[in-house]
Design a protein around this motif. Structure first.
Motif, PDB file in Angstrom:
ATOM      1  N   THR A  86      -4.864   2.392   0.992  1.00 37.31           N
ATOM      2  CA  THR A  86      -3.729   3.401   1.079  1.00 37.31           C
ATOM      3  C   THR A  86      -2.915   3.530  -0.084  1.00 37.31           C
ATOM      4  N   ASP A 112      -5.557   9.013   5.998  1.00 41.53           N
ATOM      5  CA  ASP A 112      -5.371   7.496   6.024  1.00 41.53           C
ATOM      6  C   ASP A 112      -5.522   6.838   7.544  1.00 41.53           C
ATOM      7  N   GLU A 113      -6.695   6.643   7.792  1.00 39.38           N
ATOM      8  CA  GLU A 113      -6.899   6.059   8.977  1.00 39.38           C
ATOM      9  C   GLU A 113      -6.321   6.939  10.255  1.00 39.38           C
TER      10      GLU A 113
HETATM   11 MG    MG Z   1      -3.977   1.239   4.598  1.00 38.57          MG
END
Ligand code: MG
Ligand code: ADP
Length: 572
Positions: A373, A494-495
């Protein structure tokens, strides 16, 4: 600090001048009134000229009307001035906070900002309204009244003025006690509110445990404490007011007795005696105001200091003067020896080198906490690198304006933040000037159309607080629709689907792939099934990027990725 405080009066100079001069005028009228009464009794009454008395009375009536009007002006415009200043400050503070960088929000509690924006500004507003005007007028009235009284009869004037310090002590003490009591009361009401909020939002739990009576009893306790606190506040208030009342009556009585004695001796006229008694009342208001200010001033100034401190915090990430605007990027991204850490103690990224070609889809996998991240947060400059450089299309991202940079990067995260409002408003957040057509088109591309049109209110459906009324998958689709609308050349996922069940994830995944088409896409994912189509996979661990290749290449290597792959696909 005071100079800075007064600079906020500048935009409202006219208002201040009108308010201030009206206040001075009111004070003069108030000072002159007892003198007029004295003249009325001593000089006018003995003439027996009834016509004259009526004429003067009518004149007095007009002066009263004027003074009433001016009082209204002072009260209204004074408060208006205070509110204007408070609103200006609040607007400036909000804009300032909006411009702060991520690190500021990492380190600042929301409650802290909230109390600057509400409590502190409220105190400042009160001070701004009562400050300079009240001080000036109170001092002017005190000195003026005393001078006139002294001029009439020095002894009696001294007797009357003796009450001022006592009055000040009582008023100050009362003010302090009152503030304490109110503060306590506010604390109790906050507890009552918290209790209501808790049991309303937790009502399902309460009822499933049949604990209603327990909740009611708990509430009764808090509600009772609030009652007691508020009663104390009123008691203190009543006590203060009646003490001040008693004190002034006492002085009035003393002035009456001593004054009568002077009249017997012939050194004081009847009119003068009446005017003295009136002046005793004139003295109360300024004393009251000054003591209130003794409380208001430090509170307001402390609030203003906190306000200024916050306003002085420069945003960490700023455009330098010759930052260029880049309206169209292709999306070639490179990291050159990038190092980064959030704080001194722990390095998060060290010497990262990375090159992503425009249009490529690159997946990042690896243990949580490895820095995936973080890598993605550096691209839109949410944080600045500590060493090295990140370039897009060969331009260092620090040389382009953050606005044009961020306009071309879209981020979809696991937690979708939706705003309370309608579906339309939430999609349009991706591009505020989007046409209705654009919005419908984006919803279609995100496969949201069927869902929306099945709703009775369609695009105008309220999604509830932060999207409460939507399922996880629907929220993601809304986020995807936003992205289609924004249409950025660079996309970061991001996920994005990590919180969804496998089936929903599979469906959303298709929309994400459509979204990723023709964009440089960075995907962070836990479930490897979601990154099969990536052009490249990077394995990130605490040691940096340790593996780099296509999915099938990495599976064949005997590395971390192969191990992850085996865990996820073979052991089930
Ligand atoms: Mg992350
Ligand atoms: P990943 O996305 O790979 O799970 P992150 O990039 O979120 O990892 O985090 C990398 C490291 O940086 C972790 O040790 C994490 O605790 C730390 N970290 C992440 N965000 C912050 C932040 N805002 N402030 C301080 N430390 C942070």
């Amino acid at each position: 600090m005071l100079k800075k405080f007064f600079s906020f009066y500048k935009p409202h100079k006219r208002l201040f001048i009108i308010d201030f001069s009206s206040a001075v005028f009111v004070a003069i009228l108030e000072l002159a009134f007892p003198v007029a009464v004295q003249w009325f009794i001593d000089d006018l009454l003995p003439t027996g000229d009834w016509n004259m008395i009526v004429t003067i009375s009518i004149l007095l009536l007009f002066i009263y009307i004027l003074s009433t009007f001016l009082n209204y002006v002072v009260s209204y415009l004074g408060h208006k001035l205070g509110i204007n200043i408070e609103t200006d400050m609040r607007q400036q503070l909000f804009s300032h906070v909006q411009r702060q960088s991520f690190r500021f929000f990492d380190n600042t509690k929301t409650g802290h900002i909230m109390s600057r924006i509400t409590n502190d500004l409220f105190d400042i507003g009160e001070l701004a309204h009562h400050g300079p005007e009240d001080v000036f007028i109170a001092i002017m009235t005190l000195i003026g009244a005393f001078a006139i009284m002294y001029n009439i009869n020095p002894e009696l004037a001294l007797i009357a003025i003796v009450m001022v310090p006592f009055l000040a002590i009582v008023a100050t003490y009362g003010n302090i006690m009152m503030n304490k009591a109110w503060k306590n009361m506010f604390g109790k009401i906050a507890e009552v509110n918290a209790r209501v909020e808790d049991s309303v939002s937790g009502v399902r739990v309460v009822q499933s445990f049949t604990n209603e009576n327990f909740e009611i009893a708990r509430f009764k306790e808090d509600n009772g404490q609030f009652r007691t606190a508020k009663l104390v506040a009123y008691k203190v208030m009543a006590g203060t007011h009646s003490s001040i009342y008693m004190l002034t009556r006492l002085v009035t009585l003393v002035v009456l007795v001593v004054g009568s004695w002077f009249t017997f001796k012939g050194t004081l006229s009847n009119g003068e005696l009446v005017s003295f008694i009136l002046y005793v009342n004139v003295l109360i208001k300024p004393v009251d105001k000054i003591t209130a200010l003794l409380e208001l001033y430090p509170k307001g100034m402390a609030g203003f200091k906190r306000f200024s401190d916050l306003m002085e915090q420069e945003p960490e990430i700023k455009d330098h003067l010759d930052a260029i605007n880049v309206p169209h990027l292709n999306g070639d991204i490179t990291f050159e020896d990038v190092s980064f850490r959030y704080d001194e103690h722990k390095s998060v990224l060290e010497d990262i080198n990375l090159s992503i070609k425009a249009g490529e889809t690159v997946a990042f996998v690896g243990p949580s906490g490895a820095g995936k991240t973080t890598i993605c947060s550096l691209i839109p400059r949410f944080y600045d690198v500590i060493e090295g450089a990140i370039t897009i299309d060969g331009l260092n991202i620090q040389d382009v304006t953050t606005r044009s940079l961020r306009d071309q990067i879209g981020i979809v995260q696991q937690d979708i933040f939706l705003f309370t409002g309608t579906i339309r408003e939430n999609i349009a957040y991706g591009k505020l000037d989007a046409s209705e057509e654009d919005i419908l088109d984006a919803a279609r591309k995100a496969h949201l159309e069927d869902f929306i049109t099945s709703l009775p209110e369609g695009y105008d459906t309220q999604i509830g607080e932060r999207g409460l009324k939507l399922s996880g998958g629907q929220k993601q689709r809304l986020a995807i629709a936003r992205m289609f609308l924004k249409n950025p050349p660079i996309l970061i996922l991001d996920e994005a689907t990590s919180a969804l069940d496998t089936e929903t994830e599979r469906i959303i995944q298709r929309s994400l792939m459509e979204l990723a088409e023709n964009r440089t896409t960075l995907i962070i994912a836990h479930r490897l099934a979601t990154i099969r189509n990536a052009d490249r996979v990077l394995v990130v661990t605490e040691d940096g990027i340790v593996e780099d290749g296509t999915y099938s290449e990495l599976v064949l290597q005997d590395g971390i990725f192969a191990r992850l792959h085996n865990i996820q696909f073979q052991e089930v």
